[in-house]
Write an enzyme that holds these catalytic residues in place. Structure first.
Site, PDB file in Angstrom:
ATOM      1  N   TYR A   1      17.469  29.628   8.225  1.00  0.00           N
ATOM      2  CA  TYR A   1      16.282  30.394   8.631  1.00  0.00           C
ATOM      3  C   TYR A   1      16.125  30.381  10.141  1.00  0.00           C
ATOM      4  CZ  TYR A   1      14.486  30.593   3.828  1.00  0.00           C
ATOM      5  OH  TYR A   1      14.318  30.840   2.501  1.00  0.00           O
TER       6      TYR A   1
ATOM      7  N   MET B   1      13.454  24.482   2.267  1.00  0.00           N
ATOM      8  CA  MET B   1      12.697  23.761   1.235  1.00  0.00           C
ATOM      9  C   MET B   1      13.613  22.890   0.371  1.00  0.00           C
ATOM     10  SD  MET B   1      10.237  25.217  -1.769  1.00  0.00           S
ATOM     11  CE  MET B   1       8.891  25.717  -0.721  1.00  0.00           C
TER      12      MET B   1
ATOM     13  N   ARG C   1     -10.283   1.302  15.323  1.00  0.00           N
ATOM     14  CA  ARG C   1     -10.146   1.993  14.047  1.00  0.00           C
ATOM     15  C   ARG C   1     -11.179   1.343  13.137  1.00  0.00           C
ATOM     16  NH1 ARG C   1      -4.285   2.349  11.189  1.00  0.00           N
ATOM     17  NH2 ARG C   1      -4.870   0.204  10.710  1.00  0.00           N
TER      18      ARG C   1
ATOM     19  N   LYS D   1       0.844  -1.207   0.000  1.00  0.00           N
ATOM     20  CA  LYS D   1       0.000   0.000   0.000  1.00  0.00           C
ATOM     21  C   LYS D   1       0.877   1.254   0.000  1.00  0.00           C
ATOM     22  CE  LYS D   1      -0.239   0.139   5.036  1.00  0.00           C
ATOM     23  NZ  LYS D   1      -1.045  -0.194   6.225  1.00  0.00           N
TER      24      LYS D   1
HETATM   25  C1  LIG Z   1      -0.318  -1.267   6.832  1.00  0.00           C
HETATM   26  C2  LIG Z   1      -0.893  -2.474   7.432  1.00  0.00           C
HETATM   27  C3  LIG Z   1      -0.086  -3.554   7.801  1.00  0.00           C
HETATM   28  C4  LIG Z   1       1.427  -3.510   7.767  1.00  0.00           C
HETATM   29  O1  LIG Z   1       1.881  -2.948   8.989  1.00  0.00           O
HETATM   30  P1  LIG Z   1       3.436  -2.787   9.281  1.00  0.00           P
HETATM   31  O2  LIG Z   1       3.497  -2.173  10.641  1.00  0.00           O
HETATM   32  O3  LIG Z   1       3.965  -1.843   8.251  1.00  0.00           O
HETATM   33  O4  LIG Z   1       4.033  -4.128   9.190  1.00  0.00           O
HETATM   34  C5  LIG Z   1      -0.714  -4.702   8.253  1.00  0.00           C
HETATM   35  N1  LIG Z   1      -2.056  -4.767   8.352  1.00  0.00           N
HETATM   36  C6  LIG Z   1      -2.851  -3.739   8.026  1.00  0.00           C
HETATM   37  C7  LIG Z   1      -4.331  -3.876   8.180  1.00  0.00           C
HETATM   38  C8  LIG Z   1      -2.308  -2.564   7.565  1.00  0.00           C
HETATM   39  O5  LIG Z   1      -3.111  -1.549   7.245  1.00  0.00           O
END
Ligand SMILES: *Cc1c(COP(=O)(O)O)cnc(C)c1O
Length: 370
Positions: free
Chosen positions: A255, A303, A134, A37
């Site tokens: 800055y 930047m 969640r 993802k």
């Molecule tokens: C992103 C995600 C993972 C992977 O988690 P990591 O901490 O990066 O290993 C596993 N399960 C779900 C549902 C996720 O959204």
């Protein structure tokens, strides 16, 4: 786009494969979804898929369009949509392309069951809320879903949850116990573990695990280095010195003048700033490497540039190579260390790598193909 500005990200596909194998070594009885993802945590979805296509048991991501694209590119392994479907169109697409989807609430279950083609089997991951709050069915809503699903045919069901503190002192015990209570007497495969649980909580491994960050060579734990975990860095962010300043005691840098020299110093200006994805909140003292030597940043990240201390690296002038994080020609700086200094996690650094940074494949590292 190739640019002559010296900043580069290099991605090592062999390291992704090595890290995937590490996940499998820790959970030898389980199959493993390679979580790709968020553009493979900023590494490039296709780079990760190519690196793992010969070995991954499956690929997990978020968008239906990307899942379908993987299928159309010839990926034959299971593909899992981690947030489930978002529309009736998604439901038809996953049925057509044999894509597995999470179902995390009654509304989404209705959407799936109300739009599934009658003649196509479906593979569903029923997500349970065991305490993270969640996504996922609560115990109160689960009974009805279970009854509804029992009345369906052609559904291949897996039970899943996600841990909130697999990387921390509270661990997984409470959530695992809640998962057991919620799924009592339910004979279905289970999928629970993220990277932290794969590495530290073998009792969670189940039938499928979901490694994400560990594939990209960073540690899910604040206190344990990726190297200690046997992971190889995948992304290296490199650039070069494009300016040098000699400072007298009392001179300030950048800055806001947040850094003041307390002695004569030599400062290098690096072509890398927050518009490249380097964290603006990285304070003076964040680790960085120049010409094979570790040193520290000084002053605020701007930047397009940041500054570092070259006082003890006198031969580093204009053009000297710099490693911002990863394992580069200028040295090794774990992304986890940069992230910690900046008050964040390597996940965020990787995902924030900016579009303007040219990316190339690093083939110098090799892993034997089985
Ligand atoms: C992103 C995600 C993972 C992977 O988690 P990591 O901490 O990066 O290993 C596993 N399960 C779900 C549902 C996720 O959204």
């Amino acid at each position: 786009m190739k640019t002559s500005r010296p900043i580069r990200a290099r991605i090592a596909p062999a390291a992704i494969l090595h890290n995937y194998r590490q996940a499998k070594r820790h959970a030898p009885q389980a199959k493993a979804w390679a979580v790709v993802k968020a553009n493979a945590y900023g590494h490039g979805q296709w780079r990760a898929v190519e690196a793992l296509r010969g070995e991954a048991d499956g690929f997990a991501l978020l968008e239906c369009e990307n899942a379908v694209a993987l299928r159309e590119a010839g990926v034959t392994q299971p593909i899992l949509m981690l947030e489930g479907v978002f529309s009736a169109r998604d439901v038809r697409a996953i049925a057509d392309h044999a894509i597995t989807t999470v179902v995390h609430c009654p509304e989404q279950l209705d959407l799936v069951l109300g739009n599934r083609p009658a003649d196509k089997p479906l593979s569903l991951y029923l997500k349970l809320n065991t305490g993270m709050n969640r996504l996922g069915f609560t115990p109160a809503k689960l009974a009805e879903a279970r009854t509804t699903l029992a009345q369906q045919t052609g559904i291949d069901l897996t039970l899943m949850t996600h841990f909130a503190e697999a990387d921390g002192p509270r661990g997984v015990a409470e959530q695992l116990e809640q998962f057991r209570r919620m799924t009592e007497g339910w004979a279905a495969p289970v999928c629970l573990a993220n990277s932290a649980a794969i590495l530290h909580h073998p009792q969670t491994h189940g039938d499928w695990v979901r490694p994400g960050i560990m594939l990209y060579g960073a540690s899910p734990f604040a206190e344990i280095s990726a190297e200690t975990l046997g992971l190889q860095p995948v992304m290296t962010l490199e650039s070069a010195i494009i300016g040098v300043q000699d400072l007298a005691p009392g001179d300030r840098v950048g800055y806001g003048g947040t850094f003041t020299a307390d002695k004569p110093m030599r400062i290098g200006v690096v072509a890398c700033g927050y518009a490249d994805g380097y964290p603006r909140h990285a304070p003076s003292g964040t680790p960085i490497a120049v010409m094979g030597r570790r040193t520290k940043t000084v002053g605020r990240v701007s930047m397009d540039m940041l500054a570092c201390d070259l006082t003890d690296i006198p031969d580093a002038g204009i053009g000297a190579p710099v490693t911002l994080w990863g394992q580069g020609i200028a040295g090794t700086v774990p992304a986890d260390e940069v992230a910690t200094a900046a008050g964040t996690i390597a996940y965020e650094l990787f995902c924030a790598l900016a579009q303007r940074v040219p990316v190339s494949l690093d083939e110098t590292l090799t892993v034997n193909r089985k």
